[in-house]
Design a protein around this motif. Sequence first.
Motif, short mmCIF file in Angstrom:
data_model
loop_
_atom_site.label_atom_id
_atom_site.label_comp_id
_atom_site.label_asym_id
_atom_site.label_seq_id
_atom_site.Cartn_x
_atom_site.Cartn_y
_atom_site.Cartn_z
N LEU A 117 -6.05 -7.11 -5.50
CA LEU A 117 -7.20 -6.23 -5.30
C LEU A 117 -8.47 -6.94 -5.76
O LEU A 117 -9.49 -6.91 -5.07
CB LEU A 117 -7.01 -4.92 -6.08
CG LEU A 117 -5.87 -4.01 -5.61
CD1 LEU A 117 -5.61 -2.89 -6.62
CD2 LEU A 117 -6.18 -3.42 -4.24
N ARG A 137 -21.01 -6.18 3.82
CA ARG A 137 -21.00 -6.29 2.36
C ARG A 137 -21.63 -7.62 1.94
O ARG A 137 -22.07 -8.39 2.79
CB ARG A 137 -19.57 -6.22 1.82
CG ARG A 137 -19.09 -4.80 1.64
CD ARG A 137 -18.38 -4.24 2.85
NE ARG A 137 -17.24 -5.06 3.24
CZ ARG A 137 -16.80 -5.19 4.50
NH1 ARG A 137 -17.42 -4.54 5.48
NH2 ARG A 137 -15.78 -5.96 4.77
N LEU A 143 -21.31 -10.68 -5.37
CA LEU A 143 -20.22 -10.30 -6.28
C LEU A 143 -19.64 -11.52 -6.97
O LEU A 143 -19.33 -11.50 -8.17
CB LEU A 143 -19.13 -9.55 -5.52
CG LEU A 143 -19.55 -8.27 -4.81
CD1 LEU A 143 -18.32 -7.52 -4.33
CD2 LEU A 143 -20.38 -7.37 -5.72
N SER A 146 0.87 -1.16 0.00
CA SER A 146 0.00 0.00 0.00
C SER A 146 0.91 1.21 0.00
O SER A 146 2.09 1.13 0.31
CB SER A 146 -0.89 0.02 1.24
OG SER A 146 -0.23 0.74 2.23
N ILE A 156 -11.72 -8.04 -3.43
CA ILE A 156 -13.08 -7.56 -3.66
C ILE A 156 -14.06 -8.72 -3.63
O ILE A 156 -15.13 -8.64 -3.01
CB ILE A 156 -13.17 -6.79 -5.00
CG1 ILE A 156 -12.38 -5.49 -4.90
CG2 ILE A 156 -14.62 -6.49 -5.36
CD1 ILE A 156 -12.22 -4.74 -6.20
N LEU A 157 -13.68 -9.80 -4.27
CA LEU A 157 -14.60 -10.92 -4.30
C LEU A 157 -14.77 -11.56 -2.92
O LEU A 157 -15.81 -12.13 -2.61
CB LEU A 157 -14.13 -11.96 -5.31
CG LEU A 157 -14.17 -11.49 -6.77
CD1 LEU A 157 -13.88 -12.64 -7.71
CD2 LEU A 157 -15.51 -10.85 -7.12
N ILE A 178 -0.45 -7.07 -8.11
CA ILE A 178 -1.22 -6.14 -7.30
C ILE A 178 -2.70 -6.11 -7.71
O ILE A 178 -3.60 -6.11 -6.88
CB ILE A 178 -0.62 -4.71 -7.36
CG1 ILE A 178 -1.53 -3.66 -6.71
CG2 ILE A 178 -0.34 -4.24 -8.76
CD1 ILE A 178 -1.15 -3.34 -5.33
N PHE A 179 -2.95 -6.13 -9.02
CA PHE A 179 -4.34 -6.07 -9.48
C PHE A 179 -5.06 -7.37 -9.16
O PHE A 179 -6.24 -7.39 -8.85
CB PHE A 179 -4.39 -5.77 -10.98
CG PHE A 179 -3.89 -4.40 -11.30
CD1 PHE A 179 -4.63 -3.29 -10.92
CD2 PHE A 179 -2.70 -4.20 -11.96
CE1 PHE A 179 -4.17 -2.00 -11.20
CE2 PHE A 179 -2.23 -2.94 -12.25
CZ PHE A 179 -2.98 -1.83 -11.87
N LYS A 180 -4.31 -8.45 -9.25
CA LYS A 180 -4.89 -9.75 -8.92
C LYS A 180 -5.35 -9.74 -7.46
O LYS A 180 -6.43 -10.19 -7.14
CB LYS A 180 -3.83 -10.81 -9.14
CG LYS A 180 -4.42 -12.13 -9.56
CD LYS A 180 -3.35 -13.17 -9.73
CE LYS A 180 -2.75 -13.14 -11.11
NZ LYS A 180 -1.79 -14.25 -11.29
N GLY A 205 -15.86 -7.77 -0.60
CA GLY A 205 -16.69 -6.70 -1.14
C GLY A 205 -15.89 -5.43 -1.36
O GLY A 205 -16.27 -4.58 -2.14
N ILE A 206 -14.77 -5.26 -0.64
CA ILE A 206 -13.93 -4.10 -0.90
C ILE A 206 -12.50 -4.55 -1.16
O ILE A 206 -12.15 -5.70 -0.95
CB ILE A 206 -13.98 -3.06 0.25
CG1 ILE A 206 -13.55 -3.68 1.56
CG2 ILE A 206 -15.36 -2.45 0.36
CD1 ILE A 206 -13.45 -2.69 2.70
N ALA A 207 -11.69 -3.61 -1.63
CA ALA A 207 -10.39 -3.99 -2.20
C ALA A 207 -9.32 -4.33 -1.17
O ALA A 207 -8.26 -4.82 -1.53
CB ALA A 207 -9.89 -2.87 -3.10
N TYR A 208 -9.59 -4.05 0.10
CA TYR A 208 -8.57 -4.36 1.10
C TYR A 208 -9.14 -5.28 2.17
O TYR A 208 -10.33 -5.25 2.45
CB TYR A 208 -8.06 -3.08 1.76
CG TYR A 208 -7.54 -2.07 0.78
CD1 TYR A 208 -6.33 -2.29 0.12
CD2 TYR A 208 -8.26 -0.92 0.49
CE1 TYR A 208 -5.86 -1.37 -0.81
CE2 TYR A 208 -7.81 -0.01 -0.42
CZ TYR A 208 -6.60 -0.23 -1.07
OH TYR A 208 -6.15 0.67 -1.98
N LYS A 209 -8.24 -6.04 2.76
CA LYS A 209 -8.64 -6.81 3.95
C LYS A 209 -8.36 -5.92 5.14
O LYS A 209 -7.22 -5.57 5.41
CB LYS A 209 -7.78 -8.07 4.06
CG LYS A 209 -8.10 -9.11 3.02
CD LYS A 209 -7.37 -10.40 3.35
CE LYS A 209 -7.29 -11.27 2.14
NZ LYS A 209 -5.95 -11.69 1.78
N ILE A 210 -9.42 -5.55 5.85
CA ILE A 210 -9.20 -4.68 7.01
C ILE A 210 -9.06 -5.56 8.25
O ILE A 210 -9.95 -6.36 8.55
CB ILE A 210 -10.38 -3.70 7.18
CG1 ILE A 210 -10.62 -2.97 5.85
CG2 ILE A 210 -10.09 -2.72 8.31
CD1 ILE A 210 -11.69 -1.91 5.91
#
Lengths: 811, 213, 304
Positions: free
Chosen positions: B159, B191, B196, B23, B163-164, B155-157, B167-172
């Motif tokens: 993200l 989410r 999705l 990040s 998401i799948l 990186i795109f893989k 639901g969002i692009a990061y693991k919080i």
Amino acid sequence: MVEDIPRIGVFICHCGLNIAGVIDVKEVAEYAKTLPDVVHTKDNRYTCADPGQDEIRKAIKEHKLNRVVVAACSPRMHEPTFRKTCAEADLNPYFFEMANIREFSSWCHPSTPKEATDKAKEIVRMAIAKARLLQPLKEIEVPVTNKALVVGGGIAGINTALDLAEMGFKVFLLEKTESIGGHMAQLDKTFPTLDCSICIEGPKMVDVGRHPNIEILSYAELVSVSGYVGNFKVKIKKKPRYIIADNCTGCGECKEVCPIEFPNEWDMNMGVRKAISVPFEQAVPLIYTINLDHCIECYKCVDACGARQAINFDQEPNEVELEVGAIVLATGFDIYLPYDNPLYGYGKYDNVITALEFERLILAAGPTGGKVIRASDGKKPHSIAFIQCVGSRDLKKYEYCSGFCCMYTLKNAILIKEKYKDEVEVYILYMDMRTPFKGYEEFYRRARNLGITFIRGRASHVIETPETKNLVIRAEDTTLSQPVELPVEMVVLCTAAIPKADAGNVARILNISRGMDGFFMESHPKLKPIDTPVDGVFVAGACQGPKDIPYSVSQGSGAAARAATILSKKKWKIEPIVAEVNTELCRNTKVKCGICAKRCPYGSIEAPENQPAEVITAMCHGCGTCVAECPADAIIQNHFTDEQISAQIKTALKDNPEGKILGILCNWCCYAGADLAGTSRFEYPPLIRPIRVMCSGRVDRDFVLEAFKLGAGMVLIGACHLPYDCHYISGNARMKARMDALAPMLQKLGLSPQRFRVEYVSAAEGLKFAELMKEMGIQLKELGPETIKRENAMLKPILEKMLAKKQRKSK
Amino acid sequence: MSESKPRQKEKVEPEREFTKATSTSSEEPLSDMTKDKTSERRGSETASIKAHEFDPHFKHEISNFHGGEKLKQCFQCGTCTSDCPIARFSDSYRPRSLIRMALLGLKDRVLSSDTLWLCAACFTCTDRCPQDVEVASVIRIFRNIAVKRGVIPQIFKELGSNILENGIAYKIPELRLKKREQTGLPPLPKRNPKALEKLAKETGFLKKLKGSG
Amino acid sequence: MDVNKDSNQKAWLLFLGCAVPYRVSSYEISTRKVLAELDIKLVEMPEYNCCGLPIDPIDHEMMLILAARNLTLAEEKGLNLVVLCPGCAGTLRKVNKKLKESKMLREKINSYLKETGREFKGTIEAKHLLQLLIEDVGLEKIRSAVKKPLFNLQVSEHMGCHVTRPTGAVDFDNPENPEALKKLIEVTGAKYVDYIDKSACCGAPIAGVNDKIPLQLTKEKLIHVKDAGAQALITVCPFCHMMFDTNQPRIERMFNETFKIPVLHYPQLLGLAMGFSSEELNLKGLRVDPTPIISQVSDRAEGK
Ligand code: SF4
Ligand code: SF4
Ligand code: SF4
Ligand code: SF4
């Protein structure tokens, strides 16, 4: 004419491969043979060439032809040619009809030759149908006033005026500003020979001022123009100079005492002038002007002028009326000032200037005495960059190439180098260096040899360093694929040449059109580059598109020659396609009607109470609006009669009407736009069957009803843009009112709204026409023949009733 | 010219070691995957453009995508490159050159170029192009096509799979979610990753993510 | 349901996106504080998903679907969306516009959404926080909410590309000469300072593919900001904020520079001017110590 049984000759042109490359010309000829009253058909390689015309003349004699149809290019191109051919063989020229199978078929349907051939056959069939009903007409002769008006006193207008004056015609030269001279008078040197601009233009300006046949009307504006070729009436408004022209000797003693200075616009506001002054020394006419916005009315000048008594603070604007036979527009161009482009910092950074401002800097007689200095500190810059194509070739501003900026940049760069040698580094950022024409490429080499640095890339951004006021230009050197950040001390923006701010207004006053770029449009881009669609009105110089000096001068002379073709005649023939009232049918004898008189855009109909209406032929422009408006069908337009147009509609819709678009297009805009679509080879589906009328005002609602009665898939009425583009002032607006009432009614009766369209397409909008055709084609397909047939079946009885009622009434 | 030799279809490089999702804030070693590997790889074998490399259809292919319509209007002025923030600091990233290669038909070169993945999608080029070429969208189209060939930077893989899954692009991390509530924020809305995933299956997105490993 | 009925507060659906809850919660905290004060009621958005932008490079269509799905959630609630991240805002606006305009595209995307029982209808708007403040709250209302004008402060902005670019799709402000954030800063009483290359990108989106370039870009911008004499930089984007704030110490080390320029989310700046405390606005969540600014503000407050 009872004894007149039509004997029609049909001539089909190959136009080399322009037509024959797509359309099976033989097949069209064979087909034409089968049509009623056709007694002779022939195909030729080039019908318009001598042998082709000869064949027509011979055939008229041999086969006793009394009608001629030529299937070839647009009538906007060659109708006059073939009319003449007929006349030469003693056939009345109005027995001629043209079928446009090139612009309307071969050029716009190249990939569907079969359909293009079918369409061509039907276009020929329509022309023959009209030809059968043609009547002989006699040309109308009008007297010619052999004086000319030239609008604009730049280098193009100066040349037009001088040439016409030398031929012996009286010329009024109208100039909006205080002095003639135009942009050329603002320049330092001229390319590619580096003569001093004012030194070569000045003498010409003086010649104009002295010529007994030329009357300069300076500081004056065009108000209105009426009339027609050979007989224009022009109103001009003279702004007050607060100086009595005849008394002013141009001595300038007043200027010496005047205490007020203000920025001189003519100097790109870089120098100053007095509240009473001339814009520059060599001004012609040399008459002083007081600028009341700045004058403090101290009257010192009045004293200085003394006995000459040339100053008059009470002067008012006054209007003058002129009568002229021809008008030449030479109104020139403006220079784009890129205040609206934050990326180059013009207006924000002191040391970013335009090329015209640079001209004033390097000019010895200019405000800095010829020193190139920076506005920020008055110092000479050590490096200067010229940025090309500012605003030009930019789809977000002006799409076109301004043409002469590459050359004037080379000139300015050379001037710096020759003046300051290597004390000043010079860069030119360009995309393409455009140096055609005589001596120009050699000039470019001269610039390279002087060590000017050329960077092939468009500057994207200019950034000022606040402390030094130096500049950094961002661009890519595309030859190295390397972004560069070029530090320089001065930036010159070579900005676009753009249409004059008042070009729209002038176009409106004269009823001529402007292209997509905003410049005045010529009649034909190649063959009539100086004519406009309005007979007797011509264009010269940069008002028609950016031009350099030699080009403007040649066009100025060209326009003089074109105007002389009219001015040199005692009488001028105009087309007899005017309106005529059938006094027996006119209702005005019984009821108070006079609708025609009210709707005629030129007020050329008189309808006194209890008497039939009467058309004043010399004033009638032949739009046909009155014909469509007359509730009793009591007016006809010669050569565009109801019968002739109905016959075209009927033949167009004889087979498979559901699959067709019947188009009635006005000659000046939509038909011309469609021609341009063809000339530009924009391909679209071959669905339209076009009928040409002079003005959309001629389109009777009955034409629309009739077309739908006959089963037309779609009907298109094509007109000039509202509100001002109509060549007959307001014919299109009349048509619109008529159709706005008709459309909802048809919809109520069950007609899908897509099937009846009124569209506004200008002569410059070839692309728009092609897109329109594509769009309508898709809609037609989406609707499908079944829906259309169903709707038509429903409509037919009602339409029949409506049309019958009308006929009964008029009988 | 040459009767079409079978074009080297899958001239795809083995997945390059694009860094994992660093990040923007973490203090990991700098990743600069693109540092002129392009030129190393090309070396002498591509000293000139070879006949088999031209694919005249490529420009039309791009023009058929949303955002690629105006590609062919490009007159190579260099505005896009010159104000591209990335190009100003990169040795190799040149949006105009990518456009040029596409216009020439050098499909394989464009699609296997590492620099493709350097565009920041800031749209400066798109806004400034004097010929209305949507440069950033054209580059996105290149990327989408490269993905179809199996090239996706790590990186795109990541993200995408995040998401799948979430639901969002990061693991919080759980801890941070708890901390949210301590600072008085409402809990993060739930989410619906199931929905999705369904969509991703439907469109083939899932396959694209998995396809290349 | 109609949330607008029971109060004169305007309700907006809050789209948080991914980056804000992941790392930039002080942006969210301050936004909620400030908007409540300006009579904007924020409604939470269950079931939301990533706007789609991160996967646009892989699959444009999937991006459209993700964005469209979010839009349908808002349509269901009958509320317009307010978005904190310009990337999300731009994406949602762009997709919303495209789908409203093109029937063909709409039908295609809906054919996918149908599988999950949704349909895009095109009944709502999406706006970035800035746009909401300018267009819906209005400068006047904001001005009257300012209790402690920040007269002593000189600040600059870094607006972030996606608030305005690409122009045609986003339809807000002018990227070459932006004014929205400038006006909003001036309303707080702070002095606005311009700097060279203001609308240039910070490079954040390519971090992860290449980290060095974004750091260089951000460094260059920080130098310009410092030279212009700004005491703080204002952002409205979580990614830009990470570049300028979180990464600032790293940039200083790497390039051997000292900046010490605090970077505030705009709602934090506005919050200070409205009289919120630095705790309420979570100023301690910032990496670069904002104390110098806070002390300026409180100095003034004491002075009164
Ligand atoms: S003449 Fe040269 S500088 Fe002028 S617009 Fe054309 S290409 Fe550009
Ligand atoms: S309306 Fe047109 S056709 Fe009729 S008299 Fe007037 S100018 Fe002539
Ligand atoms: S800015 Fe536009 S026209 Fe110029 S090189 Fe880039 S894509 Fe081509
Ligand atoms: S969108 Fe990409 S190519 Fe265009 S300027 Fe931004 S980073 Fe460069």
